[in-house]
Design an enzyme around this catalytic site. Structure first.
Site, PDB file in Angstrom:
ATOM      1  N   HIS A  83      32.510 -12.956 -33.579  1.00  0.00           N
ATOM      2  CA  HIS A  83      33.312 -11.808 -33.148  1.00  0.00           C
ATOM      3  C   HIS A  83      34.770 -12.218 -33.013  1.00  0.00           C
ATOM      4  CE1 HIS A  83      34.251  -8.080 -30.985  1.00  0.00           C
ATOM      5  NE2 HIS A  83      35.016  -8.824 -30.219  1.00  0.00           N
ATOM      6  N   ASP A 162      29.538   0.847 -22.246  1.00  0.00           N
ATOM      7  CA  ASP A 162      30.864   0.386 -22.687  1.00  0.00           C
ATOM      8  C   ASP A 162      31.680   1.536 -23.247  1.00  0.00           C
ATOM      9  OD1 ASP A 162      32.876  -1.680 -23.308  1.00  0.00           O
ATOM     10  OD2 ASP A 162      32.429  -1.096 -25.371  1.00  0.00           O
ATOM     11  N   ARG A 169      38.711   3.454 -18.813  1.00  0.00           N
ATOM     12  CA  ARG A 169      39.748   2.425 -18.638  1.00  0.00           C
ATOM     13  C   ARG A 169      41.024   2.837 -19.352  1.00  0.00           C
ATOM     14  NH1 ARG A 169      36.937  -2.491 -21.156  1.00  0.00           N
ATOM     15  NH2 ARG A 169      38.950  -3.500 -20.876  1.00  0.00           N
ATOM     16  N   SER A 184      32.958  -6.139 -21.645  1.00  0.00           N
ATOM     17  CA  SER A 184      32.928  -5.161 -22.738  1.00  0.00           C
ATOM     18  C   SER A 184      32.529  -5.849 -24.050  1.00  0.00           C
ATOM     19  CB  SER A 184      34.315  -4.511 -22.866  1.00  0.00           C
ATOM     20  OG  SER A 184      34.438  -3.784 -24.055  1.00  0.00           O
ATOM     21  N   LYS A 188      28.280  -6.079 -25.873  1.00  0.00           N
ATOM     22  CA  LYS A 188      27.968  -5.612 -27.225  1.00  0.00           C
ATOM     23  C   LYS A 188      27.344  -6.719 -28.063  1.00  0.00           C
ATOM     24  CE  LYS A 188      32.101  -3.832 -27.167  1.00  0.00           C
ATOM     25  NZ  LYS A 188      33.396  -3.192 -27.366  1.00  0.00           N
TER      26      LYS A 188
HETATM   27  N1  URA Z   1      37.610  -5.288 -27.215  1.00  0.00           N
HETATM   28  C1  URA Z   1      36.529  -4.746 -26.615  1.00  0.00           C
HETATM   29  O1  URA Z   1      35.507  -4.560 -27.239  1.00  0.00           O
HETATM   30  N2  URA Z   1      36.631  -4.410 -25.321  1.00  0.00           N
HETATM   31  C2  URA Z   1      37.732  -4.582 -24.584  1.00  0.00           C
HETATM   32  O2  URA Z   1      37.746  -4.256 -23.421  1.00  0.00           O
HETATM   33  C3  URA Z   1      38.852  -5.138 -25.220  1.00  0.00           C
HETATM   34  C4  URA Z   1      38.755  -5.493 -26.534  1.00  0.00           C
END
Ligand code: URA
Ligand code: CA
Length: 442
Positions: A83, A162, A169, A184, A188
């Protein structure tokens, strides 16, 4: 049973929330039992008081379990996911899919479309005529087992917590909080089913984290969360003070990935791909020795195996693999314009964000969720920081389908470059590597 104001009060005073309290908030929010205004207050308390590693890990797991948990166990071998926290001209995933799978790493890539300067990996691959990312679960698993790699869009039910928290947010000025960012991202990855995780945490003007120190903090936190969740995690801290590769677009990023697999392409992108791919091999246990892993990867490029692997992945998802030999089969923009240097000198600085925004505004990326990407457009840069430019020779090229936008983007890209008469040092790409054993600066 908990009382939400008590939980907010606790976090407001900087106390440690229990796992059950965190679970209660996430469950209640996703079900619609806890309203936005209470969660907003809690997010702001988290923003100011922070969360310790344990709380952040509990939050991550509660979020991960808020929707579907992908099961990759029908795929043989150890599944490694990579990622990137996001950057400009970050073509690494397009390279890693074929490169690492060509030497035996199984890659089940789930990738979102999302917003940004260019499309996501899914959008980039869909610039290949015929290419489809809508694989059903069975076809996806089957492709990874037989070919070694496949890519599919993200399940709609992956980490709903999320999606809801991120939207909140965004409108409550609480995006830039370390525990919220880390949970976050990691929720994932964990819900996506990877057993091992490689993170490319970028810092610099073109990245989410502006400083090396912040990227290091985020990287350490995410490695810790991964370990607490039983997923071995390795993070790299890498430069995003200028674009990573040379192409900022969709079809042109496919071209750049192909160039890397042909042993051409820019050394910065190549060196990062080599590091990430060799680390993937070690984590997937297809190779024990880092030097040998790198040797195998270089050999795969030299013999054409990696390029053939890319063709196999494309063909399996109904794309035309001949695009890799004949780039003219990819979508082409109607207009192009090269920017040429006025004088001899060196590139001193490249404002990556400015180029990214220019590419997005001519259609390479989405500003809003429903925007349609133009696969043909984008920006090529020919020179990176520290490289020499010659008088009258091009240093960048704009591709657009609208003549007015072409000239506007050309001005933007020109302004994004700063030159100097004196020689300028090239920027280091990989700054540090973080494992459970600590940080190693590179
Ligand atoms: N990327 C994400 O997936 N979440 C965040 O909060 C910031 C960057
Ligand atoms: Ca706390």
């Amino acid at each position: 049973m908990f009382f939400v104001p008590d939980i907010i009060e606790k976090e407001k005073r900087g106390l440690k929330l229990s796992k059950d309290e965190i679970q209660f908030i996430i469950d209640g929010y996703v079900k619609g039992d806890i309203p936005d205004y209470q969660v907003s207050a809690l997010l702001m308390a988290i923003y100011f008081k922070g969360m310790d590693e344990g709380e952040t890990a509990d939050l991550t797991m509660a979020m991960a379990h808020s929707g579907e948990m992908v099961d990759l166990s029908p795929i043989d071998g150890i599944k490694v996911d990579k990622h990137s926290t996001g950057g400009i001209a970050d073509t690494t995933t397009l390279v890693l899919l074929p490169l690492a799978s060509s030497v035996g790493v199984k890659i089940a890539k789930m990738s979102g479309r999302g917003l940004g300067h260019t499309g996501g990996t899914v959008d980039k691959l869909e610039s290949i005529p015929g290419f489809r990312c809508e694989l059903d679960g069975k076809a996806f698993i089957n492709a990874v087992n037989t070919i070694g790699a496949a890519i599919t869009g993200q399940s709609k039910n992956l980490v709903p917590a999320d999606k809801m928290l991120y939207a909140l947010r965004d409108v409550t000025a609480t995006v830039d909080s370390m525990p919220l960012i880390a949970s976050s991202i990691m929720s994932k990855k964990i819900a996506g089913g990877a057993e091992k995780i490689i993170l490319d945490v970028k810092f610099g003007s073109g990245a989410f984290m502006k400083t090396y120190e912040d990227a290091l903090r985020l990287g350490r936190l995410m490695v810790k969360i991964g370990e607490l969740a039983g997923r071995e995690t390795v993070a790299y801290i890498t430069d995003m003070d200028q674009p990573l590769g040379l192409a900022i677009g969709n079809a042109i990023e496919v071209i750049e990935a192909a160039e890397i697999l042909k042993g051409r392409g820019h050394e910065d992108l190549f060196s990062l791909c080599l590091e990430l791919a060799s680390q993937m091999m070690l984590l997937a246990k297809v190779e024990k020795d880092k030097t040998k892993a790198e040797k195998k990867l270089k050999a795969s490029i030299k013999t054409g195996k990696a390029l053939e692997q890319f063709k196999g992945i494309i063909a399996n998802q109904r794309g035309n693999p001949r695009v890799l030999d004949d780039y003219s089969l990819l979508p082409k923009a109607n207009h192009q314009l090269e920017l040429t240097a006025q004088e001899e000198g060196y590139v001193k600085k490249i404002d990556a964000v400015r180029i990214g925004l220019a590419a997005m505004k001519i259609g390479a990326g989405r500003q809003k969720k429903d925007d349609i990407i133009d696969p043909a457009v984008g920006v090529w840069i020919y020179k990176k920081v520290g490289e020499k430019v010659s008088k009258g020779k091009p240093f960048a090229k704009i591709l657009a389908n609208d003549a007015a936008k072409l000239h506007w983007a050309a001005d933007e890209v020109k302004s994004a470059f700063e030159f100097s008469y004196e020689q300028v040092e090239k920027r280091k790409v990989i700054w540090a590597k973080i494992t459970k054993d600590g940080v190693r600066e590179l």
